[in-house]
Design a protein around this motif. Structure first.
Motif, PDB file in Angstrom:
ATOM      1  N   GLU A   1      -4.529   5.081  -3.711  1.00  0.00           N
ATOM      2  CA  GLU A   1      -3.151   4.592  -3.793  1.00  0.00           C
ATOM      3  C   GLU A   1      -2.681   4.563  -5.245  1.00  0.00           C
ATOM      4  O   GLU A   1      -1.556   4.980  -5.560  1.00  0.00           O
TER       5      GLU A   1
ATOM      6  N   ARG B   1      -5.176  -2.867  -5.388  1.00  0.00           N
ATOM      7  CA  ARG B   1      -4.913  -1.608  -4.693  1.00  0.00           C
ATOM      8  C   ARG B   1      -6.150  -0.714  -4.650  1.00  0.00           C
ATOM      9  O   ARG B   1      -7.082  -0.870  -5.442  1.00  0.00           O
TER      10      ARG B   1
ATOM     11  N   ILE C   1       3.001   4.405  -1.014  1.00  0.00           N
ATOM     12  CA  ILE C   1       3.050   5.293  -2.184  1.00  0.00           C
ATOM     13  C   ILE C   1       4.514   5.617  -2.478  1.00  0.00           C
ATOM     14  O   ILE C   1       5.218   6.151  -1.610  1.00  0.00           O
TER      15      ILE C   1
ATOM     16  N   PRO D   1       0.809  -1.227   0.000  1.00  0.00           N
ATOM     17  CA  PRO D   1       0.000   0.000   0.000  1.00  0.00           C
ATOM     18  C   PRO D   1       0.839   1.272   0.000  1.00  0.00           C
ATOM     19  O   PRO D   1       0.304   2.375  -0.138  1.00  0.00           O
TER      20      PRO D   1
END
Length: 765
Positions: free
Chosen positions: A741, A737, A704, A702
């Protein structure tokens, strides 16, 4: 008189209705707290053990259950925690355990790759600077749990030290022995504590023995297991191998252990030939892997029982364990929920629970004679004969096509260099074009809509309208982010293989045939039960609609023949490569239909091409030659201006880079995120002269990615790869996802691409 005992190697973790997956994801999303999570997981684990006890299995494995992955469990048991996770010693916190597997905002997850040649993924241990120590005797913990709460004196399962180290990274080959010397005393401590507890048998898994090993590797096994043997008095070690034959059979069966587990299914007859030639030590237990632990077809019990009787007569062993060829982790839980399948197909299936029933029946048949299971034998014979004689396995046009493959071209009209010039003019893309691998987020709304449609609550029209709305939103998002080549998002697809299994002849899909792929990610492999053939267009409607929404190219998205083969449960009555060719011919028609409808970029994904490699390197060439032929059979009939893409993920590519080139795809995308760009080293040594995209961020986390870290990966890659042929993409599809995200990550990727383009322009000025 031979004593016969029923046994098995491991049970599926996920539960009949994926209770394990759902519990994990509730915990990760904060819907349940840690105490509730651990309590629910314990209840599920005990339920699995009770089921095995009720099925009259004598030796039940304990410690095979995992919260994520058994290799990660081994790392955590020995405190092998990468520095970036800031572990300070003692019991490893649950949060750290999951961070290693999934990453967090502070640290990138550990690399994930295939477990030998299966579709299961394990978390690769990082041993750089490792100082292992026991954080918890995990096998002892689960042995005690099973005994205290269920009265089961189980067989603890441990991943062996040599396999564990061979599957790890972060050390040089010459450091292997020194590392092993650190682990062996820890294993001895664990084994001695099990012995003190009164454990009778411990299963030590060493599947690395089924690979191509050198003589010095066998010497290491001798030293290691002599150290174990000399430290124990009453504990029996079952050294378990699986997935292939044993090249060093005589040396392996001579190791100082009390039992040897051998795969008689996936060894292509090698292990049985070795036994007939060299015999088997009479002072050891032979654990015979006689039931297929990796496929779902019912056994002919008459044939299996006769084989077991021959094994007993040939070896004269005092004790025989009857068991599956490998852990049942690789098959669904039970057939009993498959009410929608035809009776012919359903009767021919055997999932984990049914395989344990077969084990128990064969054990009974050996002990009491065939007459004791006569009805079950006759039922199995009838079921197997019915599926083999069915019209589905004898489709004339398919058999004719396979006999006349020379009539289908497997070579593009022009060379890549010639095609590349044509495609440059056709697409007018910028330097370093950006794209994604294929899927966009499958939100709860998407899954809910699919369930409503499949249950009949929604009409076809309602579902089509919903999918179009999702594509509208997906194309708009991609254009806003600034991607150069778009995808339709695959909102209509449940899975990249199952979806095709629902559309092609010769396939059937189960209702609940789920298996674990990685972490909580479960897949439902289709069943290839008959001759595979094209029925009608599969992906054309969505691809054409998405392309109508934009002036940018939209890729048609297909799954390749080898991946469909490797990620399905495949019929076992004809060679696997023949099934692959059947799939390829069906996909060829889909590719041609897409092209005829104006789709000029077509991606045929082969993420599972490498994972199907035989474990023995001397068998690679034949496998790869057939895999390449199947891919080219599916893709070579298009025009020179049509651009063929493919994708591969989570594999070691350096040893098959020539094969990747031989696919003759115009562009290939490859995972490079979790491996921190290590694949780039391959291209420092070998030239790749076609389009290539290295995945620049990990979609399984998850987290970034920052623009700067993507820039760094790109700069490193462009030191060895031609920017004129370089593409920028995530490392895999984005279906798992969340939307926010994905948007944030893709914006970072596009921004990094812009910065690198500017830098290249300045350097050329």
């Amino acid at each position: 008189m031979t004593t016969v005992i029923s046994s098995h190697l491991g049970y599926p973790r996920i539960g009949e209705n994926r209770e394990w997956k759902k519990t994990l994801e509730r915990f990760w999303s904060g819907k349940i707290n840690k105490d509730t999570f651990l309590q629910d997981i314990e209840e599920l684990r005990l339920h699995h053990l009770q089921k095995q006890k009720d099925q009259n299995i004598d030796l039940i494995p304990v410690g095979d259950f995992s919260l994520y992955d058994h290799v990660l469990d081994t790392s955590v048991m020995f405190g092998v925690i990468p520095e970036r996770f800031e572990y300070s010693g003692g019991p490893v916190p649950l949060e750290t355990y999951f961070a290693i597997a999934r990453g967090n905002q502070k640290a990138v997850a550990s690399e994930m790759t295939k477990w030998f040649n299966t579709n299961y993924h394990y978390i690769v241990p990082e041993l750089g600077g490792a100082e292992p120590k026991i954080t918890e005797n995990r096998p002892l913990k689960f042995y005690r749990e099973a005994k205290e709460k269920l009265g089961i004196s189980g067989k603890p399962v441990i991943l062996g030290p040599i396999t564990y180290l061979k599957l790890s990274k972060g050390y040089k080959p010459e450091e292997f022995q020194a590392l092993l010397n650190k682990f062996v005393p820890l294993y001895i401590t664990i084994l001695q504590e099990l012995e003190k507890e009164g454990v009778e048998w411990v299963q030590i898994d060493e599947p690395i023995l089924a690979t191509s090993l050198e003589a010095q590797d066998i010497d290491i096994f001798k030293e290691t297991y002599e150290a174990f043997s000399s430290s124990l008095t009453d504990l029996n070690i079952l050294l378990q191998t699986y997935f292939e034959g044993l090249d060093h059979y005589q040396e392996v069966v001579s190791l100082p252990v009390q039992g040897i587990g051998i795969d008689f299914i996936h060894d292509e007859g090698a292990n049985w030939a070795s036994i007939k030639k060299y015999g088997f030590p009479k002072d050891k237990v032979l654990a015979a892997g006689i039931i297929d632990g990796r496929n779902i077809w019912r056994s002919n019990l008459k044939e299996k029982l006769e084989w077991l009787q021959e094994i007993v007569e040939t070896t004269r062993v005092e004790t025989l364990f009857v068991q599956p060829s490998s852990s049942l982790l690789h098959v669904p839980v039970t057939v009993k929920n498959e009410s929608k399948l035809s009776s012919t197909l359903a009767n021919a299936l055997s999932f984990a629970d049914e395989k344990l029933e077969e084990i128990a029946l064969l054990t009974k048949g050996l002990c009491q004679g065939a007459s004791a299971i006569e009805n079950e034998i006759n039922e199995s014979i009838a079921a197997v004969e019915a599926i083999n004689e069915s019209i589905s396995r004898n489709v004339p046009q398919v058999r004719d096509a396979i006999r006349n493959l020379s009539g289908f071209s497997s070579k593009r009209n022009a060379s890549f260099k010639e095609r590349y010039k044509i495609q440059l003019q056709e697409f007018q893309l910028p330097l370093l074009p950006t794209t994604t691998i294929g899927s966009l987020p499958q939100t709860p709304e998407v899954r809910k809509a699919r369930r409503a449609w499949k249950s009949g609550e929604w009409s076809n029209e309602e579902y089509d309208r919903f999918v179009k709305e999702q594509m509208d939103e997906g194309i708009k998002l991609q254009e806003e982010i600034g991607l150069d080549v778009l995808v339709h998002g695959e909102f209509e697809r449940n899975d990249m293989v199952e979806y095709f299994g629902e559309k092609l002849g010769g396939f059937e899909t189960s209702s609940n045939g789920w298996v674990q792929s990685y972490g909580s990610r479960c897949v439902k492999p289709p069943l290839i039960y008959g001759d595979v053939h094209f029925i009608k267009p599969i992906t054309v409607k969505e691809s054409v609609y998405a392309q109508s929404l934009t002036n940018k190219p939209v890729k048609g998205m297909l799954t390749g023949p080898q991946t469909i083969l490797n990620w399905s449960f495949v019929r076992d009555d004809i060679p696997r490569h023949e099934v692959a060719y059947q799939i390829a011919l069906a996909l060829r028609k889909e590719v041609e239909t897409l092209e005829a409808e104006g789709i000029k970029m077509i991606q045929v994904d082969e993420p599972a091409l490498r994972e199907g490699l035989p474990l023995k390197q001397n068998k690679w060439e034949a496998y790869l030659e057939k895999a390449v032929y199947a891919f080219r059979l599916a893709t070579s009939s298009v025009k020179d201006s049509t651009q063929i893409h493919t994708h591969m993920c989570y594999s070691e590519f350096d040893d098959i880079i020539d094969t990747i080139s031989a696919l003759d795809a115009d562009v290939i995308s490859i995972e490079a995120a979790r491996s921190h760009g290590e694949i780039i080293r391959t291209f420092e040594e070998k030239v790749y002269d076609k389009g290539i995209g290295l995945g620049v961020y990990d979609i399984h986390s998850p987290r970034i990615p920052e623009v700067k870290e993507i820039e760094d990966i790109l700069k490193r890659a462009l030191q060895v790869l031609d920017p004129e042929l370089f593409w920028i993409n995530p490392d895999c599809g984005l279906k798992t996802r969340k939307k926010d995200e994905v948007a944030a990550s893709l914006k970072s990727m596009v921004e990094a691409a812009k910065k690198i383009r500017e830098q290249l322009a300045v350097s050329k000025a």
